[in-house]
Design an enzyme around this catalytic site. Structure first.
Site, PDB file in Angstrom:
ATOM      1  N   HIS A 166     -70.394  50.953 -76.843  1.00 12.07           N
ATOM      2  CA  HIS A 166     -71.169  49.952 -76.098  1.00 12.07           C
ATOM      3  C   HIS A 166     -70.179  48.865 -75.652  1.00 12.07           C
ATOM      4  O   HIS A 166     -69.242  48.539 -76.394  1.00 12.07           O
ATOM      5  CB  HIS A 166     -72.225  49.268 -76.993  1.00 12.07           C
ATOM      6  CG  HIS A 166     -73.516  50.009 -77.129  1.00 12.07           C
ATOM      7  ND1 HIS A 166     -74.204  50.064 -78.330  1.00 12.07           N
ATOM      8  CD2 HIS A 166     -74.277  50.679 -76.218  1.00 12.07           C
ATOM      9  CE1 HIS A 166     -75.324  50.754 -78.154  1.00 12.07           C
ATOM     10  NE2 HIS A 166     -75.399  51.134 -76.888  1.00 12.07           N
ATOM     11  N   CYS A 262     -74.610  42.661 -81.878  1.00 13.17           N
ATOM     12  CA  CYS A 262     -75.669  43.663 -81.678  1.00 13.17           C
ATOM     13  C   CYS A 262     -76.965  43.240 -82.349  1.00 13.17           C
ATOM     14  O   CYS A 262     -78.043  43.700 -81.968  1.00 13.17           O
ATOM     15  CB  CYS A 262     -75.304  44.998 -82.306  1.00 13.17           C
ATOM     16  SG  CYS A 262     -73.772  45.700 -81.853  1.00 13.17           S
TER      17      CYS A 262
HETATM   18  N1  ARG Z   1     -77.017  52.569 -84.405  1.00 10.94           N
HETATM   19  C1  ARG Z   1     -77.145  51.823 -83.191  1.00 10.94           C
HETATM   20  C2  ARG Z   1     -76.971  52.752 -82.004  1.00 10.94           C
HETATM   21  O1  ARG Z   1     -76.108  53.597 -82.037  1.00 10.94           O
HETATM   22  C3  ARG Z   1     -76.186  50.682 -83.143  1.00 10.94           C
HETATM   23  C4  ARG Z   1     -76.387  49.794 -81.964  1.00 10.94           C
HETATM   24  C5  ARG Z   1     -75.339  48.746 -81.797  1.00 10.94           C
HETATM   25  N2  ARG Z   1     -75.677  47.895 -80.741  1.00 10.94           N
HETATM   26  C6  ARG Z   1     -74.825  47.356 -79.855  1.00 10.94           C
HETATM   27  N3  ARG Z   1     -75.279  46.492 -79.009  1.00 10.94           N
HETATM   28  N4  ARG Z   1     -73.563  47.684 -79.801  1.00 10.94           N
HETATM   29  O2  ARG Z   1     -77.654  52.666 -81.023  1.00 10.94           O
END
Ligand code: ARG
Length: 270
Positions: A166, A262
């Site tokens: 991300h 996050c």
């Molecule tokens: N387990 C979550 C996923 O893979 C983690 C999300 C992390 N969020 C972020 N904004 N980087 O979607």
């Protein structure tokens, strides 16, 4: 205290139940839920020092809903809501949509392709522009639509390293137009784009160790920066630019591939 408002979601149902990113591999059922609760409370207490926190109710069976950053991209009164790529998170979509509708946001969507909200789309804190990522969880096709919806230039960046899946895991715009990032997480063309748009003296490049500690997944409100951990070197380069760094451990959430940023979604974006 600034007038920023940040959305969070209590980790009542948080755990690692599946593997949808690099960090979750081998961590199924490994997150200590009691410790996660107390780390989240500590994070909220630090966030409350610089912003107002508002909450969305957690839902059973949606363990990743704590990562509110992915719920939507906010711009003024618009909420461009998420369309999650992994089916495991798609159940969150309606809860976020209803919450934004209920709070008076105009709910918009970026089309049929996946788009994971502010996890993959971050406003520059200097210029009026949005940096948006593609490559892992959000699709490039959504960027044009987002630009039409919000009326702000969108600059597309390609992510190439599965650890940094991300945008908010490897790229963090800071107040005053600074940009802290991990260059190698981006394709060569995207690294070029960043350099061509941001003045060299505003770029803060972080080490691989800091990036692996989710130092780029930081919450920035005014001159405050909240992160899991900063090396002495990173702390001093941020302090030199006038920032105050707060460390608050969130390693239970890192087992799911997320850290402080996050776990938050800033609702005042203009
Ligand atoms: N387990 C979550 C996923 O893979 C983690 C999300 C992390 N969020 C972020 N904004 N980087 O979607």
């Amino acid at each position: 205290m600034s007038s920023s408002t940040i959305l969070m979601c209590q980790p009542d149902f948080f755990s690692v139940e599946y593997e949808i990113n690099h960090w979750m591999k081998g961590n199924v059922n490994q997150a200590a839920t009691g410790k996660a609760q107390s780390q989240w409370q500590d994070l909220m207490a630090v966030v409350e020092k610089c912003a107002k926190v508002t909450l969305i109710e957690p839902q059973k069976g949606l363990p990743d809903m704590v990562f509110t950053a992915n719920g939507a991209l906010i711009h003024k009164n618009k909420a461009v809501v998420a369309k999650f790529q992994p089916k495991e998170r798609q159940g969150e979509e309606n809860f976020f949509k209803d919450w934004f509708k209920d709070k008076g946001f105009e709910v918009c969507d970026a089309g049929d392709e996946p788009f994971e909200g502010a996890g993959d789309a971050l406003f520059d804190r200097g210029e009026d522009r949005l940096w948006a990522a593609h490559g892992f969880r959000s699709s490039l096709e959504t960027h044009k639509k987002i630009q039409e919806i919000i009326g702000v230039e969108v600059l597309s960046l390609e992510l190439v390293d599965p650890r940094f899946y991300h945008l908010d895991t490897c790229f963090c715009p800071l107040e005053g137009g600074y940009l802290m990032y991990y260059p190698k997480a981006f394709s060569p063309e995207s690294q070029e784009l960043i350099i061509s748009r941001v003045a060299e003296e505003k770029l803060i490049r972080v080490s691989e160790d800091d990036a692996n500690n989710f130092a780029l997944n930081a919450v920035n409100v005014g001159s405050n920066i909240i992160m899991h951990k900063a090396s002495a070197e990173l702390r001093s380069s941020l302090e030199k630019e006038g920032f105050t760094v707060f460390e608050t451990p969130v390693d239970e959430f890192m087992k799911a591939g997320g850290s402080t940023k996050c776990l938050t979604l800033r609702l005042d974006e203009h």
